[in-house]
Write a protein that holds these residues in place. Sequence first.
Motif, PDB file in Angstrom:
ATOM      1  N   ALA A 149      -8.102  -0.555   0.097  1.00  0.00           N
ATOM      2  CA  ALA A 149      -8.108  -0.546   1.563  1.00  0.00           C
ATOM      3  C   ALA A 149      -6.844  -1.188   2.118  1.00  0.00           C
ATOM      4  O   ALA A 149      -6.892  -1.951   3.088  1.00  0.00           O
ATOM      5  N   THR A 150      -5.694  -0.900   1.508  1.00  0.00           N
ATOM      6  CA  THR A 150      -4.355  -1.373   1.891  1.00  0.00           C
ATOM      7  C   THR A 150      -4.149  -2.870   1.694  1.00  0.00           C
ATOM      8  O   THR A 150      -3.219  -3.449   2.254  1.00  0.00           O
ATOM      9  N   VAL A 151      -4.993  -3.503   0.891  1.00  0.00           N
ATOM     10  CA  VAL A 151      -4.785  -4.905   0.512  1.00  0.00           C
ATOM     11  C   VAL A 151      -4.337  -4.908  -0.948  1.00  0.00           C
ATOM     12  O   VAL A 151      -5.063  -4.425  -1.824  1.00  0.00           O
ATOM     13  N   PHE A 152      -3.162  -5.467  -1.220  1.00  0.00           N
ATOM     14  CA  PHE A 152      -2.563  -5.401  -2.548  1.00  0.00           C
ATOM     15  C   PHE A 152      -2.957  -6.603  -3.399  1.00  0.00           C
ATOM     16  O   PHE A 152      -3.203  -7.710  -2.892  1.00  0.00           O
ATOM     17  N   PHE A 153      -3.005  -6.368  -4.734  1.00  0.00           N
ATOM     18  CA  PHE A 153      -3.371  -7.440  -5.665  1.00  0.00           C
ATOM     19  C   PHE A 153      -2.569  -7.301  -6.950  1.00  0.00           C
ATOM     20  O   PHE A 153      -2.052  -6.228  -7.269  1.00  0.00           O
ATOM     21  N   ARG A 154      -2.497  -8.414  -7.674  1.00  0.00           N
ATOM     22  CA  ARG A 154      -1.742  -8.472  -8.930  1.00  0.00           C
ATOM     23  C   ARG A 154      -2.646  -8.170 -10.127  1.00  0.00           C
ATOM     24  O   ARG A 154      -3.867  -8.011  -9.986  1.00  0.00           O
ATOM     25  N   GLY A 175      -5.711 -10.241 -10.524  1.00  0.00           N
ATOM     26  CA  GLY A 175      -6.687 -10.195  -9.429  1.00  0.00           C
ATOM     27  C   GLY A 175      -6.326 -11.047  -8.238  1.00  0.00           C
ATOM     28  O   GLY A 175      -7.033 -11.022  -7.221  1.00  0.00           O
ATOM     29  N   SER A 176      -5.216 -11.792  -8.292  1.00  0.00           N
ATOM     30  CA  SER A 176      -4.817 -12.620  -7.152  1.00  0.00           C
ATOM     31  C   SER A 176      -4.190 -11.763  -6.062  1.00  0.00           C
ATOM     32  O   SER A 176      -3.591 -10.717  -6.345  1.00  0.00           O
ATOM     33  N   TYR A 177      -4.304 -12.192  -4.806  1.00  0.00           N
ATOM     34  CA  TYR A 177      -3.804 -11.376  -3.697  1.00  0.00           C
ATOM     35  C   TYR A 177      -3.463 -12.174  -2.445  1.00  0.00           C
ATOM     36  O   TYR A 177      -2.726 -11.708  -1.581  1.00  0.00           O
ATOM     37  N   SER A 178      -3.971 -13.385  -2.318  1.00  0.00           N
ATOM     38  CA  SER A 178      -3.898 -14.088  -1.033  1.00  0.00           C
ATOM     39  C   SER A 178      -2.474 -14.418  -0.601  1.00  0.00           C
ATOM     40  O   SER A 178      -2.195 -14.518   0.598  1.00  0.00           O
ATOM     41  N   ASP A 179      -1.536 -14.596  -1.551  1.00  0.00           N
ATOM     42  CA  ASP A 179      -0.181 -14.987  -1.181  1.00  0.00           C
ATOM     43  C   ASP A 179       0.827 -13.829  -1.263  1.00  0.00           C
ATOM     44  O   ASP A 179       2.033 -14.066  -1.265  1.00  0.00           O
ATOM     45  N   ILE A 180       0.346 -12.596  -1.320  1.00  0.00           N
ATOM     46  CA  ILE A 180       1.247 -11.443  -1.247  1.00  0.00           C
ATOM     47  C   ILE A 180       1.589 -11.228   0.223  1.00  0.00           C
ATOM     48  O   ILE A 180       0.706 -11.007   1.059  1.00  0.00           O
ATOM     49  N   ALA A 181       2.863 -11.306   0.569  1.00  0.00           N
ATOM     50  CA  ALA A 181       3.293 -11.356   1.965  1.00  0.00           C
ATOM     51  C   ALA A 181       2.804 -10.163   2.786  1.00  0.00           C
ATOM     52  O   ALA A 181       2.363 -10.323   3.933  1.00  0.00           O
ATOM     53  N   LEU A 182       2.863  -8.962   2.228  1.00  0.00           N
ATOM     54  CA  LEU A 182       2.486  -7.775   2.991  1.00  0.00           C
ATOM     55  C   LEU A 182       1.021  -7.822   3.435  1.00  0.00           C
ATOM     56  O   LEU A 182       0.661  -7.240   4.463  1.00  0.00           O
ATOM     57  N   ASN A 183       0.175  -8.513   2.685  1.00  0.00           N
ATOM     58  CA  ASN A 183      -1.247  -8.578   3.031  1.00  0.00           C
ATOM     59  C   ASN A 183      -1.490  -9.269   4.374  1.00  0.00           C
ATOM     60  O   ASN A 183      -2.534  -9.055   4.996  1.00  0.00           O
ATOM     61  N   SER A 184      -0.554 -10.076   4.831  1.00  0.00           N
ATOM     62  CA  SER A 184      -0.721 -10.712   6.141  1.00  0.00           C
ATOM     63  C   SER A 184      -0.532  -9.707   7.270  1.00  0.00           C
ATOM     64  O   SER A 184      -0.913  -9.968   8.414  1.00  0.00           O
ATOM     65  N   ARG A 185       0.047  -8.537   6.942  1.00  0.00           N
ATOM     66  CA  ARG A 185       0.292  -7.502   7.954  1.00  0.00           C
ATOM     67  C   ARG A 185      -0.602  -6.277   7.783  1.00  0.00           C
ATOM     68  O   ARG A 185      -0.474  -5.306   8.517  1.00  0.00           O
ATOM     69  N   THR A 186      -1.500  -6.310   6.804  1.00  0.00           N
ATOM     70  CA  THR A 186      -2.361  -5.160   6.573  1.00  0.00           C
ATOM     71  C   THR A 186      -3.586  -5.200   7.473  1.00  0.00           C
ATOM     72  O   THR A 186      -4.038  -6.271   7.880  1.00  0.00           O
ATOM     73  N   SER A 187      -4.132  -4.024   7.768  1.00  0.00           N
ATOM     74  CA  SER A 187      -5.352  -3.938   8.580  1.00  0.00           C
ATOM     75  C   SER A 187      -6.610  -3.999   7.726  1.00  0.00           C
ATOM     76  O   SER A 187      -7.713  -4.045   8.265  1.00  0.00           O
ATOM     77  N   GLY A 188      -6.460  -3.970   6.410  1.00  0.00           N
ATOM     78  CA  GLY A 188      -7.627  -3.981   5.527  1.00  0.00           C
ATOM     79  C   GLY A 188      -8.315  -5.332   5.496  1.00  0.00           C
ATOM     80  O   GLY A 188      -7.712  -6.363   5.818  1.00  0.00           O
ATOM     81  N   PRO A 189      -9.583  -5.376   5.090  1.00  0.00           N
ATOM     82  CA  PRO A 189     -10.343  -6.628   5.062  1.00  0.00           C
ATOM     83  C   PRO A 189      -9.945  -7.501   3.885  1.00  0.00           C
ATOM     84  O   PRO A 189      -9.408  -7.017   2.884  1.00  0.00           O
ATOM     85  N   ASP A 190     -10.212  -8.789   4.004  1.00  0.00           N
ATOM     86  CA  ASP A 190     -10.019  -9.691   2.871  1.00  0.00           C
ATOM     87  C   ASP A 190     -10.854  -9.173   1.694  1.00  0.00           C
ATOM     88  O   ASP A 190     -12.005  -8.761   1.866  1.00  0.00           O
ATOM     89  N   LEU A 191     -10.287  -9.192   0.499  1.00  0.00           N
ATOM     90  CA  LEU A 191     -10.971  -8.617  -0.662  1.00  0.00           C
ATOM     91  C   LEU A 191     -12.223  -9.389  -1.059  1.00  0.00           C
ATOM     92  O   LEU A 191     -13.017  -8.903  -1.880  1.00  0.00           O
ATOM     93  N   GLU A 192     -12.431 -10.555  -0.487  1.00  0.00           N
ATOM     94  CA  GLU A 192     -13.679 -11.286  -0.722  1.00  0.00           C
ATOM     95  C   GLU A 192     -14.881 -10.445  -0.285  1.00  0.00           C
ATOM     96  O   GLU A 192     -15.971 -10.564  -0.847  1.00  0.00           O
TER      97      GLU A 192
END
Length: 344
Positions: free
Chosen positions: A257-262, A265-282
């Motif tokens: 859903a346009t939220v990127f991960f490594r 499984g980590s994702y919170s500190d990927i810069a682009l995720n702060s600009r995505t419209s997708g929900p937090d992967l939690e």
Amino acid sequence: MREDKQIVPSTDDSAQYINAVTVARLYYYQDMTTTVIARELNLSRSKVSRLLSFARDNGLVEIHINDPRDHPQQVEAALKERFGLPHAHVVTVPEMGGEREWLERVASHAASYLNRLVQSNMVIGLAWGNTVNEIVSRLTPKATVNVEVVQLNGSGTTHSMSNAFSSEIIMRFATNYGARPQPFPVPAFFDYAETKTALWRERSVRRLVELQQRCDILLYSVGALAAEVPSQIHSGGYLDPQDLQAVTEAGAVGDIATVFFRADGSYSDIALNSRTSGPDLELFRRARHSICVASGRGKIEGLRAALKGGFINELIIDEPTARLLLETSNADEAAQKTPDDRHR
């Protein structure tokens, strides 16, 4: 004791369901042929056949084949054990058929499963894309009440806020179940994180975000840049070259859903995720049915990462991809072991 049998005149949908169940009970429980059923219920054989098809297509009948040589069931068990998955569906496909045919088979299986799973009074979240589009095109109409279908991520681009591809997916899915569509008319990616933060304070957007949090079913695939059937986000011009380079340098291997991960499984500190419209992967970790549908070898790296992150609790996948997923995961685990670990 003889079971009482009665055919109800087909004046509405409920009568159609009752008649289909009656015929299915005679056919499957009492082992009666369609000819005998037709004679007993004063129906034509073609009418009996149509009612049996209706029963199967609408989830009134589920057929399970217990084959001791059934490789998909063995692979399903291995997936559940290896990744701690509560549910896994492995779809048999022709090895030489090509990944396009694999996707079509997997989408058909997913559509059939959804028709059994979707019930009244549910909230369903869709992450639009090529895989979900294939699933929606294969759904069989099913009547429900009080169902909401909410879009999980925006689809606007720098050129247009409207996107016929994503809106059509949401509308068709909702129409199939007589549900209320809830589109999410925001960009897939914002230019500035501050813009997203401000917009998320608006009541109309906040209502949709809150609805996403109540989803009973989440339906999505894992985005992958290298897939033979490319992800819509990667191939549709949503990311400029600088964004693609940034997420690659950040170690991203896939997105949901346009939220990127490594890979871990980590994702919170990927810069682009702060600009995505997708929900937090939690959200995907705690949903009752977090259903990932994936097909094709290009999805392997993203799938492994999503499973490691715990974002998936139901996986629908083709058999060749499932086997490769297991092989690469086991090989990776073996490579990470120290010499002492290998000899224990």
